[in-house]
Design a protein around this motif. Sequence first.
Motif, PDB file in Angstrom:
ATOM      1  N   UNK A 262       0.876  -0.966   0.041  1.00 19.90           N
ATOM      2  CA  UNK A 262       0.225   0.011   0.073  1.00 19.90           C
ATOM      3  C   UNK A 262       0.738   1.146  -0.032  1.00 19.90           C
ATOM      4  N   UNK A 263       0.268   2.521  -0.355  1.00 19.11           N
ATOM      5  CA  UNK A 263       1.079   3.611  -0.444  1.00 19.11           C
ATOM      6  C   UNK A 263       0.470   4.474   0.882  1.00 19.11           C
ATOM      7  N   UNK A 264       1.743   5.053   1.251  1.00 23.40           N
ATOM      8  CA  UNK A 264       1.369   6.218   2.344  1.00 23.40           C
ATOM      9  C   UNK A 264       1.512   7.662   1.807  1.00 23.40           C
ATOM     10  N   UNK A 265       0.368   8.333   1.478  1.00 19.71           N
ATOM     11  CA  UNK A 265       0.492   9.460   0.647  1.00 19.71           C
ATOM     12  C   UNK A 265       0.632  10.606   1.608  1.00 19.71           C
ATOM     13  N   UNK A 266       1.134  11.558   1.272  1.00 18.28           N
ATOM     14  CA  UNK A 266       1.189  12.797   2.134  1.00 18.28           C
ATOM     15  C   UNK A 266       0.916  14.181   1.301  1.00 18.28           C
ATOM     16  N   UNK A 267       0.080  14.902   2.093  1.00 20.46           N
ATOM     17  CA  UNK A 267       0.139  16.338   1.459  1.00 20.46           C
ATOM     18  C   UNK A 267       0.505  17.304   2.526  1.00 20.46           C
ATOM     19  N   UNK A 268       1.514  17.998   2.327  1.00 14.24           N
ATOM     20  CA  UNK A 268       2.275  18.793   3.226  1.00 14.24           C
ATOM     21  C   UNK A 268       2.276  20.456   2.816  1.00 14.24           C
ATOM     22  N   UNK A 269       1.613  21.052   3.845  1.00 18.03           N
ATOM     23  CA  UNK A 269       1.637  22.553   3.292  1.00 18.03           C
ATOM     24  C   UNK A 269       0.442  23.345   4.072  1.00 18.03           C
ATOM     25  N   UNK A 270       0.245  24.577   3.964  1.00 14.70           N
ATOM     26  CA  UNK A 270      -0.858  25.161   4.513  1.00 14.70           C
ATOM     27  C   UNK A 270      -2.117  24.453   3.817  1.00 14.70           C
ATOM     28  N   UNK A 271      -3.227  24.406   4.631  1.00 16.73           N
ATOM     29  CA  UNK A 271      -4.552  23.854   4.331  1.00 16.73           C
ATOM     30  C   UNK A 271      -5.429  24.823   3.927  1.00 16.73           C
ATOM     31  N   UNK A 272      -5.205  25.328   2.716  1.00 15.78           N
ATOM     32  CA  UNK A 272      -5.866  26.638   2.235  1.00 15.78           C
ATOM     33  C   UNK A 272      -6.072  26.187   0.880  1.00 15.78           C
ATOM     34  N   UNK A 273      -7.476  26.877   0.178  1.00 13.93           N
ATOM     35  CA  UNK A 273      -7.937  26.614  -1.107  1.00 13.93           C
ATOM     36  C   UNK A 273      -6.759  26.682  -2.425  1.00 13.93           C
ATOM     37  N   UNK A 274      -5.855  27.647  -2.182  1.00 11.24           N
ATOM     38  CA  UNK A 274      -4.929  27.979  -3.162  1.00 11.24           C
ATOM     39  C   UNK A 274      -4.082  26.563  -3.224  1.00 11.24           C
ATOM     40  N   UNK A 275      -3.953  25.683  -2.213  1.00 12.19           N
ATOM     41  CA  UNK A 275      -3.017  24.741  -2.178  1.00 12.19           C
ATOM     42  C   UNK A 275      -3.775  23.533  -2.910  1.00 12.19           C
ATOM     43  N   UNK A 276      -4.891  23.397  -3.099  1.00 11.02           N
ATOM     44  CA  UNK A 276      -5.752  22.454  -3.620  1.00 11.02           C
ATOM     45  C   UNK A 276      -5.784  21.189  -3.031  1.00 11.02           C
TER      46      UNK A 276
END
Length: 353
Positions: A180-194
């Motif tokens: 399985x994959x451990x997927x990361x989203x890293x950064x400010x949680x705002x709309x512009x970051x998608x």
Amino acid sequence: MPIPPEPVQGGPLRLLIVIQAVDLDDPLMGFFHEWLIEAATVFSEITVLALRVGRYHLPSHVRVMPLRPTASRSRLRAAWTLWHESWKHRRHYDAVFVRGDAQYVLLCGWLWRLLGKRIVLWYAHYKVNGFVWPASWMAHATCASVPEALAHPHVHPVFIGQNISEHQFGPVISRVVTPSLRVLVLGRVVPIKGVVACAEAFLESGIAEKGSTLTIIGPRPDPAYEAVLGKMMAEHPSIQWGPPGIPHDQLPEVLPTFDVLLNAYPASLDKVIIESMMCGVIPLVTTEGLLHALPPDLHWLVARDISTRREALRRLQALSGSDRQTLTARLRQIAIEHHSLRHQIQRLYRLCT
């Protein structure tokens, strides 16, 4: 954090740096601490003027001074300190490196030129502000990471790559490759970051049904946007919150606990993309800035919309363990060749002479 023997003589050149922050705990500028340690092996003396000064541990020939008192927001005080310290320490630097804030070149460039100091401006942002063109005219050289980071018809920068330490962000030899994959989203949680678009692509790919997870790490300043993601998490346990932030010196420990960095922000080349590649994490991103380094057979890792993102996640999930290890090794070597800290500082040194 270990400090290298000081100083490793790379030449007699002395440098004045003007920067936003010197602070290991700053989520955006914490990386510059490692930059200064590496620069200290090349420049014989470094004086740093920073808007914010926090936790740091640097060689003795690196002097750090605040542009204004802690908690002060006075622009006049910062300007006065810039002029005063530039004059006071004029015999302690031969060149000036202004990182990011072109207005400092406009404020003090006239003095640095009168003193005979060479001025190098770094600017890397896909939105070019009005200060950049006149500042680039006043500076002796302007540089950026990749073409997408500084696109202006009247500014002709030198592209010197990102600045990631291949030693700090090293591969994990004992890394376990799981099906399985451990997927990361890293950064400010705002709309512009998608971030929502990343979560949607993850769910639509179907890899969660095979045990893959998505973790979102970063500050959450937008309550409404956070609520949208919270609702998705309530319905899909494979998506989860991580901590609201990670100090930069802890990133080399956190990144290798993931397999894929997912990004839907169509800006210039974020540093965390290269940091991830150095750590053996596969980037699946939107920014075209990565295309300059990737060979054609890896261009699928730049996914510009939700459908290509979804298909790329499925493709990564289908890779065998050995194929994934081969891919991460290739990506690390690409990151070192195009964006290592050591190579960037060597290029900067040449621009300062």
